[in-house]
Design a protein around this motif. Structure first.
Motif, PDB file in Angstrom:
ATOM      1  N   ASN A  33       8.203   7.099  20.650  1.00 29.47           N
ATOM      2  CA  ASN A  33       7.934   7.752  19.282  1.00 29.47           C
ATOM      3  C   ASN A  33       8.504   8.950  19.172  1.00 29.47           C
ATOM      4  OD1 ASN A  33       5.981   8.469  17.078  1.00 29.47           O
ATOM      5  ND2 ASN A  33       4.635  10.067  17.953  1.00 29.47           N
ATOM      6  N   ASP A  40      -0.702   6.491  31.543  1.00 27.89           N
ATOM      7  CA  ASP A  40       0.069   6.582  30.594  1.00 27.89           C
ATOM      8  C   ASP A  40       0.959   7.689  30.579  1.00 27.89           C
ATOM      9  OD1 ASP A  40       0.469   7.795  27.849  1.00 27.89           O
ATOM     10  OD2 ASP A  40      -1.664   7.914  26.920  1.00 27.89           O
ATOM     11  N   SER A  53      -3.611   7.689  23.513  1.00 27.26           N
ATOM     12  CA  SER A  53      -4.402   6.821  25.019  1.00 27.26           C
ATOM     13  C   SER A  53      -5.694   6.142  24.918  1.00 27.26           C
ATOM     14  CB  SER A  53      -4.043   8.756  25.865  1.00 27.26           C
ATOM     15  OG  SER A  53      -4.579   8.082  26.952  1.00 27.26           O
ATOM     16  N   THR A 103      -3.512   9.992  32.761  1.00 25.89           N
ATOM     17  CA  THR A 103      -2.048  10.777  31.735  1.00 25.89           C
ATOM     18  C   THR A 103      -1.191  11.594  32.422  1.00 25.89           C
ATOM     19  OG1 THR A 103      -3.328  10.767  28.652  1.00 25.89           O
ATOM     20  CG2 THR A 103      -1.290  11.866  29.702  1.00 25.89           C
ATOM     21  N   TRP A 144      -3.528  20.331  23.595  1.00 28.86           N
ATOM     22  CA  TRP A 144      -4.305  18.915  23.205  1.00 28.86           C
ATOM     23  C   TRP A 144      -5.918  19.466  23.566  1.00 28.86           C
ATOM     24  CZ3 TRP A 144      -0.998  15.484  20.736  1.00 28.86           C
ATOM     25  CH2 TRP A 144       0.305  15.251  21.190  1.00 28.86           C
ATOM     26  N   SER A 191       5.171   0.227  19.872  1.00 24.85           N
ATOM     27  CA  SER A 191       4.629   2.237  19.983  1.00 24.85           C
ATOM     28  C   SER A 191       3.691   1.704  21.227  1.00 24.85           C
ATOM     29  CB  SER A 191       3.207   1.882  19.040  1.00 24.85           C
ATOM     30  OG  SER A 191       1.959   1.357  19.123  1.00 24.85           O
ATOM     31  N   GLY A 192       3.848   2.798  21.534  1.00 22.73           N
ATOM     32  CA  GLY A 192       3.102   3.472  23.215  1.00 22.73           C
ATOM     33  C   GLY A 192       1.385   3.022  23.226  1.00 22.73           C
ATOM     34  N   THR A 193       0.863   3.145  21.793  1.00 21.30           N
ATOM     35  CA  THR A 193      -0.444   3.118  21.647  1.00 21.30           C
ATOM     36  C   THR A 193      -0.953   1.177  21.950  1.00 21.30           C
ATOM     37  OG1 THR A 193      -0.556   4.542  20.247  1.00 21.30           O
ATOM     38  CG2 THR A 193      -2.595   3.354  20.383  1.00 21.30           C
ATOM     39  N   ILE A 246      -0.201   0.495  25.666  1.00 21.81           N
ATOM     40  CA  ILE A 246      -1.909   0.622  25.993  1.00 21.81           C
ATOM     41  C   ILE A 246      -2.719  -0.620  25.713  1.00 21.81           C
ATOM     42  CG2 ILE A 246      -3.719   2.031  26.393  1.00 21.81           C
ATOM     43  CD1 ILE A 246      -1.864   4.413  25.800  1.00 21.81           C
ATOM     44  N   LYS A 257       9.375  12.473  21.410  1.00 21.66           N
ATOM     45  CA  LYS A 257       9.352  12.271  22.566  1.00 21.66           C
ATOM     46  C   LYS A 257      10.622  12.511  23.241  1.00 21.66           C
ATOM     47  CE  LYS A 257       4.647  11.228  23.448  1.00 21.66           C
ATOM     48  NZ  LYS A 257       4.517  11.541  21.919  1.00 21.66           N
ATOM     49  N   ALA A 277       3.549   7.826  28.637  1.00 15.64           N
ATOM     50  CA  ALA A 277       3.888   8.109  27.139  1.00 15.64           C
ATOM     51  C   ALA A 277       5.064   9.460  26.761  1.00 15.64           C
ATOM     52  CB  ALA A 277       2.983   8.213  25.899  1.00 15.64           C
ATOM     53  N   GLU A 278       4.173  10.534  27.712  1.00 15.61           N
ATOM     54  CA  GLU A 278       5.431  12.233  27.448  1.00 15.61           C
ATOM     55  C   GLU A 278       6.110  11.644  28.377  1.00 15.61           C
ATOM     56  OE1 GLU A 278       1.693  14.488  27.043  1.00 15.61           O
ATOM     57  OE2 GLU A 278       1.427  13.911  25.298  1.00 15.61           O
ATOM     58  N   THR A 320      -5.849  14.355  27.188  1.00 14.37           N
ATOM     59  CA  THR A 320      -4.631  13.833  26.559  1.00 14.37           C
ATOM     60  C   THR A 320      -4.644  13.379  24.750  1.00 14.37           C
ATOM     61  OG1 THR A 320      -3.889  12.075  26.593  1.00 14.37           O
ATOM     62  CG2 THR A 320      -6.122  11.940  26.263  1.00 14.37           C
ATOM     63  N   PHE A 321      -3.701  12.672  24.571  1.00 15.22           N
ATOM     64  CA  PHE A 321      -3.695  12.488  22.544  1.00 15.22           C
ATOM     65  C   PHE A 321      -4.484  11.371  22.886  1.00 15.22           C
ATOM     66  CE2 PHE A 321      -1.241  10.062  19.391  1.00 15.22           C
ATOM     67  CZ  PHE A 321      -1.540  11.251  18.618  1.00 15.22           C
TER      68      PHE A 321
HETATM   69  C1  LIG Z   1       0.162  11.321  26.075  1.00 18.84           C
HETATM   70  C2  LIG Z   1       0.010  10.116  25.311  1.00 18.84           C
HETATM   71  N1  LIG Z   1      -0.687   8.517  25.021  1.00 18.84           N
HETATM   72  C3  LIG Z   1      -0.069   8.185  24.148  1.00 18.84           C
HETATM   73  C4  LIG Z   1       0.912   8.346  22.783  1.00 18.84           C
HETATM   74  C5  LIG Z   1       0.622   6.799  21.849  1.00 18.84           C
HETATM   75  O1  LIG Z   1       2.238   6.657  21.642  1.00 18.84           O
HETATM   76  P1  LIG Z   1       2.925   5.669  20.723  1.00 18.84           P
HETATM   77  O2  LIG Z   1       2.932   7.454  19.657  1.00 18.84           O
HETATM   78  O3  LIG Z   1       4.150   5.321  20.758  1.00 18.84           O
HETATM   79  O4  LIG Z   1       1.702   5.333  20.230  1.00 18.84           O
HETATM   80  C6  LIG Z   1       1.484   9.473  22.865  1.00 18.84           C
HETATM   81  C7  LIG Z   1       2.275   9.814  21.887  1.00 18.84           C
HETATM   82  O5  LIG Z   1       1.934   9.651  20.324  1.00 18.84           O
HETATM   83  C8  LIG Z   1       0.840  10.059  24.046  1.00 18.84           C
HETATM   84  O6  LIG Z   1       1.459  11.241  23.793  1.00 18.84           O
END
Ligand SMILES: Cc1ncc(COP(=O)(O)O)c(C=O)c1O
Length: 351
Positions: free
Chosen positions: A172, A146, A76, A120, A300, A46-48, A51, A175, A148-149, A72-73
């Motif tokens: 994810n 970040d 991040s 982000t 967000w 995952s992106g999380t 990070i 995306k 991710a988007e 942001t989400f």
């Molecule tokens: C800005 C942002 N950061 C981090 C993430 C985390 O990515 P992931 O869902 O792949 O863990 C997302 C999306 O889900 C995101 O939109």
């Protein structure tokens, strides 16, 4: 899906090598390296996770301060808590992304040097990375993008994720490209990416038995999902153009009455989501769309307004708070037709 994914998944099954790793994990990393011109890439679940590992290999731990975009989400920001560090939130400017002015203002006045900044690129549009990177260099702060988007977005021809020490992409489900779930960590320093790889596979020392000097995580990507990623990467440019087309259709349908998230000069966003600032309360609108069977969402909710962070330090001037109150994410899926966009715009235009 693009159509080629099943073919590649079948190849994985024919090889009977679904996990761990396998040839498609390397191919997926290679395709990201080639698209972004990044020297190193690591495929994760995952992106999380990406990070989190960027923070770990930067030596961030308990007692450290980490700067981050407030708008942001949570994905991040949560990794800052995973490593026991303290987030500090910086507001947006008229670009909707992190404000370099507020960042520098904060750094001039703060008593301790933060270790890193997580910036982000919101909704696929580039933050002002050249100024932000200069500030990080001046204050010796690790820069984590970040992205991710914003896979496929660029500034001055340079890909999102390649300005900082690290860049993070998410695959994810929602995306621009997806494997159902995955993340990629890119970075300039090969040793740090190698260290992240080590930590992503339970920090197993190089012994025939299982030997551990430190703890890691189970964060690596499966060969099955990586094969989907390889097929998806082939259509990235196409997907960016389609999302930009959807944005353009919204612009034509909605005219000058609404403000769209801007693109900073010399940048090209991927327009992952078309987002608008209606400059009025959007609660009743979300309901109205719901009755039409159309899903829209508020932007967000800024991190400095989240109950979780009620006591956090922040440098804010009301910009993201206002956007949260009056902005909306519009349906933007790649499969949308001009007629679909017209239908959504019709609900917005119908006062
Ligand atoms: C800005 C942002 N950061 C981090 C993430 C985390 O990515 P992931 O869902 O792949 O863990 C997302 C999306 O889900 C995101 O939109």
């Amino acid at each position: 899906m693009s159509g080629k994914e099943l073919q590649l998944i079948e190849k994985v099954f024919e090889s009977n090598y679904i996990a761990p790793l396998g040839e498609f994990v390397t191919k997926f990393e290679e395709s990201i390296k080639s698209y972004t011109s990044s020297p190193n890439a690591l495929a994760l679940n995952s992106g999380t996770s990406a990070i989190h590992l960027a923070l770990r290999v930067s030596g961030v731990g308990a007692g450290d301060f980490i700067l981050a975009s407030s708008f942001t989400f949570i994905g991040s920001i949560a990794p800052i808590l995973y490593v026991g560090a303290t987030p500090i939130f910086i507001d947006s400017d008229s670009s909707w992304n992190l404000s370099p002015e507020l960042l520098e203002k904060f750094l001039k006045e703060f008593h301790t040097q933060p270790k890193a900044l997580i910036v982000t690129h919101l909704y696929g549009q580039m933050a002002d990375m050249e100024r932000i990177a200069d500030i990080c260099k001046k204050y010796e702060i690790v820069l984590i993008e970040d992205s991710a988007e914003s896979l496929g977005a660029s500034l001055n021809g340079k890909q999102s994720g390649t300005f900082g020490d690290f860049g993070v992409f998410s695959f994810n489900g929602n995306k621009i490209l997806t494997t159902s779930g995955a993340g990629i960590l890119i970075g300039k320093d090969v040793e740090k990416i190698e260290k992240a790889k080590f930590l992503s596979t339970q920090a197993k020392e190089d012994f025939i038995h299982y030997e551990h000097k430190e703890f890691g995580y189970n964060y690596r990507l499966s060969n099955v999902l990586a094969s989907i990623g390889v097929a998806q990467m082939e259509v990235l440019s196409e997907r960016v153009e389609k999302r930009r087309q959807i944005f353009q259709w919204y612009r034509e349908e909605l005219g000058d009455e609404v403000e769209f998230m801007p693109e900073i000069p010399n940048s090209k966003g991927n327009r992952w989501l078309t987002t608008v600032n209606l400059k009025r309360d959007t609660n009743s609108l979300v309901e109205k769309f719901g009755k039409e069977g159309i899903e829209v969402r508020p932007l967000w909710k800024p991190m400095h307004l989240q109950p979780l962070f009620k006591d956090a330090i922040s440098e804010v001037d009301g910009t993201s708070e206002k956007l949260f109150e009056t902005g909306l994410c519009l349906p933007s899926g790649t499969a949308m037709s001009r007629e679909d966009v017209k239908r959504v715009a019709g609900v917005l235009n119908d006062k």
